[in-house]
Design a protein around this motif. Structure first.
Motif, PDB file in Angstrom:
ATOM      1  N   ASP A 107       0.841  -1.194   0.000  1.00 21.47           N
ATOM      2  CA  ASP A 107       0.000   0.000   0.000  1.00 21.47           C
ATOM      3  C   ASP A 107       0.881   1.251   0.000  1.00 21.47           C
ATOM      4  O   ASP A 107       2.059   1.202   0.347  1.00 21.47           O
ATOM      5  N   ASN A 108       0.257   2.378  -0.370  1.00 18.35           N
ATOM      6  CA  ASN A 108       0.912   3.687  -0.275  1.00 18.35           C
ATOM      7  C   ASN A 108       2.185   3.768  -1.115  1.00 18.35           C
ATOM      8  O   ASN A 108       3.271   4.084  -0.615  1.00 18.35           O
ATOM      9  N   VAL A 109       2.024   3.477  -2.395  1.00 20.30           N
ATOM     10  CA  VAL A 109       3.148   3.506  -3.340  1.00 20.30           C
ATOM     11  C   VAL A 109       2.875   4.557  -4.408  1.00 20.30           C
ATOM     12  O   VAL A 109       1.766   4.656  -4.931  1.00 20.30           O
ATOM     13  N   THR A 110       3.909   5.338  -4.729  1.00 24.34           N
ATOM     14  CA  THR A 110       3.863   6.259  -5.861  1.00 24.34           C
ATOM     15  C   THR A 110       4.931   5.853  -6.863  1.00 24.34           C
ATOM     16  O   THR A 110       6.105   5.690  -6.499  1.00 24.34           O
ATOM     17  N   LEU A 111       4.526   5.698  -8.120  1.00 18.45           N
ATOM     18  CA  LEU A 111       5.441   5.378  -9.216  1.00 18.45           C
ATOM     19  C   LEU A 111       5.396   6.551 -10.177  1.00 18.45           C
ATOM     20  O   LEU A 111       4.357   6.844 -10.775  1.00 18.45           O
ATOM     21  N   ASP A 112       6.519   7.254 -10.333  1.00 16.89           N
ATOM     22  CA  ASP A 112       6.535   8.514 -11.069  1.00 16.89           C
ATOM     23  C   ASP A 112       7.665   8.523 -12.100  1.00 16.89           C
ATOM     24  O   ASP A 112       8.814   8.235 -11.774  1.00 16.89           O
ATOM     25  N   LYS A 113       7.307   8.843 -13.334  1.00 17.26           N
ATOM     26  CA  LYS A 113       8.280   9.072 -14.410  1.00 17.26           C
ATOM     27  C   LYS A 113       9.154   7.845 -14.680  1.00 17.26           C
ATOM     28  O   LYS A 113      10.383   7.926 -14.715  1.00 17.26           O
ATOM     29  N   LEU A 114       8.513   6.718 -14.919  1.00 14.07           N
ATOM     30  CA  LEU A 114       9.246   5.508 -15.284  1.00 14.07           C
ATOM     31  C   LEU A 114       8.632   4.927 -16.546  1.00 14.07           C
ATOM     32  O   LEU A 114       7.413   4.860 -16.682  1.00 14.07           O
ATOM     33  N   GLU A 115       9.482   4.518 -17.470  1.00  9.90           N
ATOM     34  CA  GLU A 115       9.017   3.802 -18.663  1.00  9.90           C
ATOM     35  C   GLU A 115       9.205   2.307 -18.424  1.00  9.90           C
ATOM     36  O   GLU A 115      10.309   1.857 -18.124  1.00  9.90           O
ATOM     37  N   ILE A 116       8.116   1.556 -18.551  1.00  8.48           N
ATOM     38  CA  ILE A 116       8.139   0.112 -18.330  1.00  8.48           C
ATOM     39  C   ILE A 116       7.972  -0.573 -19.684  1.00  8.48           C
ATOM     40  O   ILE A 116       6.956  -0.410 -20.349  1.00  8.48           O
ATOM     41  N   ALA A 117       8.976  -1.330 -20.094  1.00  7.02           N
ATOM     42  CA  ALA A 117       8.963  -1.957 -21.414  1.00  7.02           C
ATOM     43  C   ALA A 117       9.560  -3.359 -21.308  1.00  7.02           C
ATOM     44  O   ALA A 117      10.766  -3.545 -21.503  1.00  7.02           O
ATOM     45  N   PRO A 118       8.737  -4.359 -20.978  1.00  6.88           N
ATOM     46  CA  PRO A 118       9.269  -5.716 -20.797  1.00  6.88           C
ATOM     47  C   PRO A 118       9.927  -6.243 -22.074  1.00  6.88           C
ATOM     48  O   PRO A 118       9.433  -6.029 -23.178  1.00  6.88           O
ATOM     49  N   THR A 119      11.045  -6.919 -21.898  1.00  5.28           N
ATOM     50  CA  THR A 119      11.716  -7.518 -23.051  1.00  5.28           C
ATOM     51  C   THR A 119      11.365  -8.987 -23.206  1.00  5.28           C
ATOM     52  O   THR A 119      11.704  -9.594 -24.216  1.00  5.28           O
ATOM     53  N   THR A 120      10.692  -9.577 -22.224  1.00  2.00           N
ATOM     54  CA  THR A 120      10.264 -10.968 -22.321  1.00  2.00           C
ATOM     55  C   THR A 120       8.800 -11.038 -22.752  1.00  2.00           C
ATOM     56  O   THR A 120       8.023 -10.110 -22.528  1.00  2.00           O
ATOM     57  N   THR A 121       8.441 -12.133 -23.367  1.00  2.00           N
ATOM     58  CA  THR A 121       7.064 -12.355 -23.811  1.00  2.00           C
ATOM     59  C   THR A 121       6.246 -12.939 -22.669  1.00  2.00           C
ATOM     60  O   THR A 121       6.638 -13.930 -22.061  1.00  2.00           O
ATOM     61  N   LEU A 122       5.104 -12.319 -22.384  1.00  2.00           N
ATOM     62  CA  LEU A 122       4.271 -12.759 -21.271  1.00  2.00           C
ATOM     63  C   LEU A 122       3.492 -14.011 -21.644  1.00  2.00           C
ATOM     64  O   LEU A 122       2.929 -14.107 -22.737  1.00  2.00           O
ATOM     65  N   SER A 123       3.423 -14.951 -20.697  1.00  2.00           N
ATOM     66  CA  SER A 123       2.661 -16.172 -20.942  1.00  2.00           C
ATOM     67  C   SER A 123       1.175 -15.963 -20.692  1.00  2.00           C
ATOM     68  O   SER A 123       0.334 -16.643 -21.279  1.00  2.00           O
ATOM     69  N   GLY A 124       0.848 -15.050 -19.767  1.00  2.00           N
ATOM     70  CA  GLY A 124      -0.543 -14.843 -19.391  1.00  2.00           C
ATOM     71  C   GLY A 124      -1.082 -15.902 -18.447  1.00  2.00           C
ATOM     72  O   GLY A 124      -2.264 -15.871 -18.093  1.00  2.00           O
ATOM     73  N   VAL A 125      -0.248 -16.834 -18.022  1.00  2.15           N
ATOM     74  CA  VAL A 125      -0.703 -17.955 -17.190  1.00  2.15           C
ATOM     75  C   VAL A 125      -0.504 -17.634 -15.704  1.00  2.15           C
ATOM     76  O   VAL A 125      -1.463 -17.507 -14.952  1.00  2.15           O
ATOM     77  N   ALA A 126       0.745 -17.509 -15.278  1.00  2.00           N
ATOM     78  CA  ALA A 126       1.033 -17.225 -13.872  1.00  2.00           C
ATOM     79  C   ALA A 126       0.630 -15.798 -13.525  1.00  2.00           C
ATOM     80  O   ALA A 126       0.660 -14.901 -14.370  1.00  2.00           O
ATOM     81  N   SER A 127       0.262 -15.572 -12.280  1.00  3.89           N
ATOM     82  CA  SER A 127      -0.203 -14.255 -11.856  1.00  3.89           C
ATOM     83  C   SER A 127       0.865 -13.189 -12.015  1.00  3.89           C
ATOM     84  O   SER A 127       0.545 -12.010 -12.177  1.00  3.89           O
ATOM     85  N   ASP A 128       2.132 -13.582 -11.939  1.00  8.09           N
ATOM     86  CA  ASP A 128       3.209 -12.611 -12.083  1.00  8.09           C
ATOM     87  C   ASP A 128       3.713 -12.515 -13.519  1.00  8.09           C
ATOM     88  O   ASP A 128       4.732 -11.888 -13.796  1.00  8.09           O
ATOM     89  N   ASP A 129       2.994 -13.149 -14.457  1.00  2.54           N
ATOM     90  CA  ASP A 129       3.416 -13.114 -15.864  1.00  2.54           C
ATOM     91  C   ASP A 129       2.242 -12.772 -16.777  1.00  2.54           C
ATOM     92  O   ASP A 129       2.163 -13.233 -17.907  1.00  2.54           O
ATOM     93  N   LYS A 130       1.300 -11.963 -16.238  1.00  3.29           N
ATOM     94  CA  LYS A 130       0.137 -11.552 -17.010  1.00  3.29           C
ATOM     95  C   LYS A 130       0.216 -10.107 -17.496  1.00  3.29           C
ATOM     96  O   LYS A 130      -0.478  -9.725 -18.435  1.00  3.29           O
ATOM     97  N   ALA A 131       1.055  -9.307 -16.849  1.00  2.00           N
ATOM     98  CA  ALA A 131       1.044  -7.878 -17.132  1.00  2.00           C
ATOM     99  C   ALA A 131       2.426  -7.269 -16.947  1.00  2.00           C
ATOM    100  O   ALA A 131       3.268  -7.795 -16.216  1.00  2.00           O
ATOM    101  N   ALA A 132       2.633  -6.134 -17.620  1.00  2.00           N
ATOM    102  CA  ALA A 132       3.866  -5.393 -17.417  1.00  2.00           C
ATOM    103  C   ALA A 132       3.870  -4.715 -16.054  1.00  2.00           C
ATOM    104  O   ALA A 132       4.890  -4.646 -15.376  1.00  2.00           O
ATOM    105  N   LEU A 133       2.696  -4.220 -15.639  1.00  2.00           N
ATOM    106  CA  LEU A 133       2.545  -3.572 -14.343  1.00  2.00           C
ATOM    107  C   LEU A 133       1.352  -4.182 -13.630  1.00  2.00           C
ATOM    108  O   LEU A 133       0.224  -4.066 -14.092  1.00  2.00           O
ATOM    109  N   ARG A 134       1.607  -4.845 -12.516  1.00  2.00           N
ATOM    110  CA  ARG A 134       0.553  -5.461 -11.713  1.00  2.00           C
ATOM    111  C   ARG A 134       0.427  -4.697 -10.395  1.00  2.00           C
ATOM    112  O   ARG A 134       1.436  -4.464  -9.708  1.00  2.00           O
ATOM    113  N   ILE A 135      -0.788  -4.310 -10.052  1.00  2.00           N
ATOM    114  CA  ILE A 135      -1.035  -3.549  -8.828  1.00  2.00           C
ATOM    115  C   ILE A 135      -1.927  -4.366  -7.908  1.00  2.00           C
ATOM    116  O   ILE A 135      -3.079  -4.650  -8.235  1.00  2.00           O
TER     117      ILE A 135
END
Length: 204
Positions: A107-135
């Motif tokens: 909780d209580n997180v600020t993300l400011d002025k960052l470019e997120i550009a994954p270089t790996t291909t997401l599987s969409g299966v595991a919860s940590d491999d569904k999105a570039a940014l998970r909140i």
């Protein structure tokens, strides 16, 4: 630590009362931490991560800062995945690029002025491999940031930003962009909100 830093124009404050041995085991005792992939070090030390000797990776900066502190990320490309597991501010300089995935699990997180550009291909299966940014946390602010070049295998749906948790509330994304999501044959979403999430604000 934070009160002393704030009273002195957000000065760098290091709490040595909690130092442990060896120094490489020292984490979470600095008000502000600086990260630079060009001048930084990967050596974990009780006082490293200051302006003169920044850390080389964002993950090391996240470990070193106190809850409520700020991690400053210099211009450059960072090839890593990060998990923000404490309340803090992560602030990038212009041109700070993370070639990886971000999970915000606190909780209580600020993300400011960052470019997120994954270089790996997401599987969409595991919860940590569904999105570039998970909140997963509450009271999260993402601003002045970009999520781009998100690719999937085409077997499951993927998201640029995935907001999910029964405890999540007060999520704001503002002055930010999502570009170039590619997942042939399956769904691809800019922002997916799933679960009992309340008060999500998408601005500008």
């Amino acid at each position: 630590v934070l009160a002393l830093s704030s009273a002195n124009n957000n000065a760098y404050v290091l709490d040595r009362r909690t130092e442990v041995s060896p120094a490489s085991a020292q984490i979470g005792n600095r008000s502000n931490v600086w990260v630079s992939n060009t001048t930084g070090t990967t050596v974990v030390g009780s006082a490293n991560g200051n302006m003169d000797l920044p850390y080389k990776t964002i993950a090391l900066g996240l470990d070193a800062v106190v809850p409520g502190g700020t991690v400053y990320v210099a211009t450059g490309t960072y090839n890593e995945n990060i998990n923000i597991n404490k309340g803090l501010k992560l602030v990038g300089d212009d041109g700070a690029v993370l070639n990886g995935k971000v999970i915000i699990s606190a909780d209580n997180v600020t993300l400011d002025k960052l470019e997120i550009a994954p270089t790996t291909t997401l599987s969409g299966v595991a919860s940590d491999d569904k999105a570039a940014l998970r909140i997963d946390g509450s009271h999260v602010l993402v601003e002045n940031s970009t999520v781009k070049n998100v690719s999937g295998l085409g077997s499951k749906s993927i998201e640029a930003v995935y907001i999910t948790s029964s405890a999540s509330t007060d999520i704001t994304i503002q002055n930010s962009k999502i570009n170039n999501i590619n997942n042939p044959g399956k769904g691809s979403y800019g922002i997916m909100v799933q679960g009992e999430v309340t008060n999500v604000n998408i601005l500008n």
